[in-house]
Design an enzyme around this catalytic site. Structure first.
Site, PDB file in Angstrom:
ATOM      1  N   ASP A   1       0.830  -1.197   0.000  1.00  0.00           N
ATOM      2  CA  ASP A   1       0.000   0.000   0.000  1.00  0.00           C
ATOM      3  C   ASP A   1       0.871   1.256   0.000  1.00  0.00           C
ATOM      4  O   ASP A   1       1.674   1.454   0.932  1.00  0.00           O
ATOM      5  CB  ASP A   1      -0.871  -0.031   1.272  1.00  0.00           C
ATOM      6  CG  ASP A   1      -2.249   0.548   1.046  1.00  0.00           C
ATOM      7  OD1 ASP A   1      -2.509   1.089  -0.038  1.00  0.00           O
ATOM      8  OD2 ASP A   1      -3.079   0.447   1.967  1.00  0.00           O
ATOM      9  N   ASP A   2       0.731   2.087  -1.033  1.00  0.00           N
ATOM     10  CA  ASP A   2       1.373   3.420  -1.052  1.00  0.00           C
ATOM     11  C   ASP A   2       2.902   3.371  -1.099  1.00  0.00           C
ATOM     12  O   ASP A   2       3.561   4.267  -0.576  1.00  0.00           O
ATOM     13  CB  ASP A   2       0.970   4.245   0.182  1.00  0.00           C
ATOM     14  CG  ASP A   2      -0.500   4.650   0.161  1.00  0.00           C
ATOM     15  OD1 ASP A   2      -1.284   4.016  -0.558  1.00  0.00           O
ATOM     16  OD2 ASP A   2      -0.867   5.604   0.875  1.00  0.00           O
TER      17      ASP A   2
ATOM     18  N   CYS B   1      -6.162   4.226  -3.661  1.00  0.00           N
ATOM     19  CA  CYS B   1      -6.213   2.778  -3.412  1.00  0.00           C
ATOM     20  C   CYS B   1      -7.283   2.014  -4.191  1.00  0.00           C
ATOM     21  O   CYS B   1      -6.971   1.130  -4.979  1.00  0.00           O
ATOM     22  CB  CYS B   1      -6.400   2.511  -1.929  1.00  0.00           C
ATOM     23  SG  CYS B   1      -5.175   3.337  -0.902  1.00  0.00           S
TER      24      CYS B   1
ATOM     25  N   HIS C   1      -9.550  -3.228  -2.044  1.00  0.00           N
ATOM     26  CA  HIS C   1      -9.825  -2.212  -1.039  1.00  0.00           C
ATOM     27  C   HIS C   1     -11.104  -2.631  -0.325  1.00  0.00           C
ATOM     28  O   HIS C   1     -12.097  -2.949  -0.973  1.00  0.00           O
ATOM     29  CB  HIS C   1     -10.001  -0.837  -1.691  1.00  0.00           C
ATOM     30  CG  HIS C   1      -9.985   0.272  -0.692  1.00  0.00           C
ATOM     31  ND1 HIS C   1      -8.822   0.840  -0.238  1.00  0.00           N
ATOM     32  CD2 HIS C   1     -10.987   0.885  -0.030  1.00  0.00           C
ATOM     33  CE1 HIS C   1      -9.113   1.773   0.653  1.00  0.00           C
ATOM     34  NE2 HIS C   1     -10.418   1.824   0.796  1.00  0.00           N
TER      35      HIS C   1
ATOM     36  N   ASP D   1       0.049  -0.385  -5.077  1.00  0.00           N
ATOM     37  CA  ASP D   1      -1.130   0.163  -5.760  1.00  0.00           C
ATOM     38  C   ASP D   1      -0.861   1.536  -6.373  1.00  0.00           C
ATOM     39  O   ASP D   1      -1.507   1.920  -7.330  1.00  0.00           O
ATOM     40  CB  ASP D   1      -2.377   0.179  -4.847  1.00  0.00           C
ATOM     41  CG  ASP D   1      -2.176   0.892  -3.522  1.00  0.00           C
ATOM     42  OD1 ASP D   1      -1.056   1.346  -3.222  1.00  0.00           O
ATOM     43  OD2 ASP D   1      -3.167   0.990  -2.755  1.00  0.00           O
TER      44      ASP D   1
END
Length: 515
Positions: A11-12, A50, A104, A300
């Site tokens: 994530d990120d 996301c 998500h 993502d």
């Protein structure tokens, strides 16, 4: 009898990794994976937030086809009953398993992570996930806060653990079961960090003394950046420690020392993530599956760390759209792997110093939407057909293309731009590009500019990234019929990568746009 698949989604995570040339980060386990993998150095997400990005690459369709630009609709109801990548593997005899944040959560995956369509058993979510945004960060006054910068003592956390630690344990447990049952599997593991809050075991700070942390090289809002392109990083402003700084909206810069702390904690969270990846891959070795499991590692989207005076994602800048992407394929990206060989010994980031080079860096610009085709191709399944222009009624098709054509070793060794190549199959004349997009509610930054709901979207920024430039037009958008009007351009951006690699000097207005 096909290979297993281990898909790791972070994530990120922007590519602040040793294998991507970052000199500060300690990421020995991801770098070790890269040293056995094909690494794409120019991979881009289709929307830097996301839910839209995940639904896009898990269905192999672009956001204009999933019709998901926010968090609030389920594609099967709202757009079309599109098959997903795990669903396709499941229909082809794989046991499909989801651990952590893969889809998500919430309405955009039908409150079920798209189970039972995509997964053989209900997805696993770590119990500690529900404490992510609680007040668990100890301030200098000894009180607990919901901070952005949040190094913690794990033993003091609810349950004495953190979500990513639990996800690693569950994934290792599932690998054990798959080995025992001799079942062919597709295991997706979604890690939370370095998503905010930057909550990670505090010992990882030791790897990054504050005096070694610099600001972004371009920490100012570019003079010629159209206001519609700017994201005001509202999610960060809402954290207790940032709120206390009383920063003006929308452009007020964060104090330099706090910028350094954010960057330090982002790096620390990446090293904490690296440990989880190391334990997971070491377990793949331990159960003897490294010789017949494809491993994919990606994110993502990225995350701004102060570049252009911005934080978080929510933009079309490379720092928000560019992701790590690597593929380990036994016998293809490595010489044939003998059964039971140790490919992924665990490396401790606190003691491991020397780096390792990737098997091959591919500089071609590629898109995350191509992941579905590529994985199907690598696993020996039929590659889903290319989608027609309008594909809302088509259950199985993809808007990406298989990237396996780039994997050939001799292709990598040759200088990419040698002319006069006669075997056309081996010589790519195409100029690949990546499309990304981002919606906005207005021409100037608003409280909801980062994450406008569908009904509030008025402008869509469509971006085209090639190896040489990024070209973006911000055009009028009507959410009632999902239509973009390219005759009504509100603003534009053009950055030439050769002399402006950080995208600081927008030359859109110095050029004519007849192309």
């Amino acid at each position: 009898d096909g290979m297993n698949v281990l898909l790791i989604i972070v994530d990120d995570l922007r590519p602040v990794l040793g294998c991507y040339g970052d000199k500060l980060v300690k990421s020995p386990n991801i770098d070790q994976l890269a040293s056995q993998s094909i690494v794409f150095s120019n991979a881009y997400a289709q929307q830097a937030v996301c839910a839209p990005s995940r639904v896009s690459f898990l269905t192999g369709r672009r956001p204009d086809t999933t019709r998901l630009y926010d968090f609030y609709s389920y594609w099967r109801v709202h757009a079309g009953n599109y098959s997903t990548m795990p669903q396709y593997f499941k229909e082809n005899g794989y046991v499909t398993l989801s651990v952590g944040k893969v889809f998500h959560p919430g309405v955009s995956s039908n409150y079920s992570d798209d189970y039972p369509y995509s997964w053989s058993i209900p997805p696993f979510h770590p119990s500690a996930e529900k404490h992510e945004n609680d007040k668990t960060c100890r301030g200098e006054d000894g009180k607990l806060y919901a901070n952005l910068v949040c190094p913690v003592d794990v033993t003091e956390m609810p349950g004495g653990t953190l979500p990513d630690i639990q996800s690693t344990e569950e994934a290792i447990h599932l690998l054990d079961i798959m080995r025992t049952n001799r079942q062919k599997f597709f295991l997706a593991v979604g890690y939370h960090k370095p998503h905010i809050p930057l909550r990670y075991p505090q010992e990882f700070l030791k790897l990054y003394p504050l005096e070694n942390i610099t600001l972004a090289s371009d920490p100012w809002v570019p003079k010629k950046l159209p206001s519609v392109a700017y994201n005001p990083w509202m999610d960060i402003r809402q954290r207790d420690d940032v709120q206390a700084l009383n920063v003006s909206f929308p452009y007020g810069p964060l104090p330099d020392d706090f910028q350094r702390q954010i960057r330090q904690s982002y790096y620390a969270a990446v090293s904490y993530l690296d440990v989880q990846i190391g334990l997971l891959l070491n377990a793949l070795d331990n159960v003897g599956l490294s010789d017949n499991t494809i491993v994919v590692f990606t994110a993502d989207h990225g995350w701004s760390l102060g570049e252009h005076g911005e934080w978080a994602k929510y933009s079309n800048f490379d720092v928000a759209t560019r992701v790590p992407l690597m593929f380990y394929v036994p016998g293809m990206t490595t010489s044939p792997v003998s059964q039971g060989a140790r490919i992924f010994p665990y490396l401790d980031p606190f003691s491991h110093t020397e780096g390792s080079a990737p098997q091959g860096q591919i500089k071609k610009v590629v898109e995350l939407v191509s992941l579905f085709s590529t994985l199907a191709d690598l696993a020996g399944l039929q590659v889903p057909p290319a989608c027609p222009e309008m594909s809302f009624g088509v259950v199985l098709c993809t808007e990406g293309t298989s990237l396996v054509r780039y994997f050939n070793v001799s292709e990598r060794m040759v200088e990419e731009d040698k002319e006069g190549c006669d075997d056309t199959d081996r010589c790519f004349k195409e100029e690949p590009f990546a499309f990304s997009q981002y919606p906005r509610p207005a021409d100037t930054p608003q409280w909801n500019s980062d994450k406008p709901k569908l009904k509030d979207i008025r402008i869509m920024g469509y971006s085209m990234r090639t190896i040489d430039y990024r070209y973006t037009v911000w055009v009028q958008f009507d959410p009632s019929n999902f239509s973009a009007n390219f005759e009504d351009v509100h603003a534009g951006e053009l950055y030439m990568m050769e002399n402006d690699p950080n995208q600081d000097y927008n030359i859109y207005n110095n050029t004519s746009h007849g192309w």
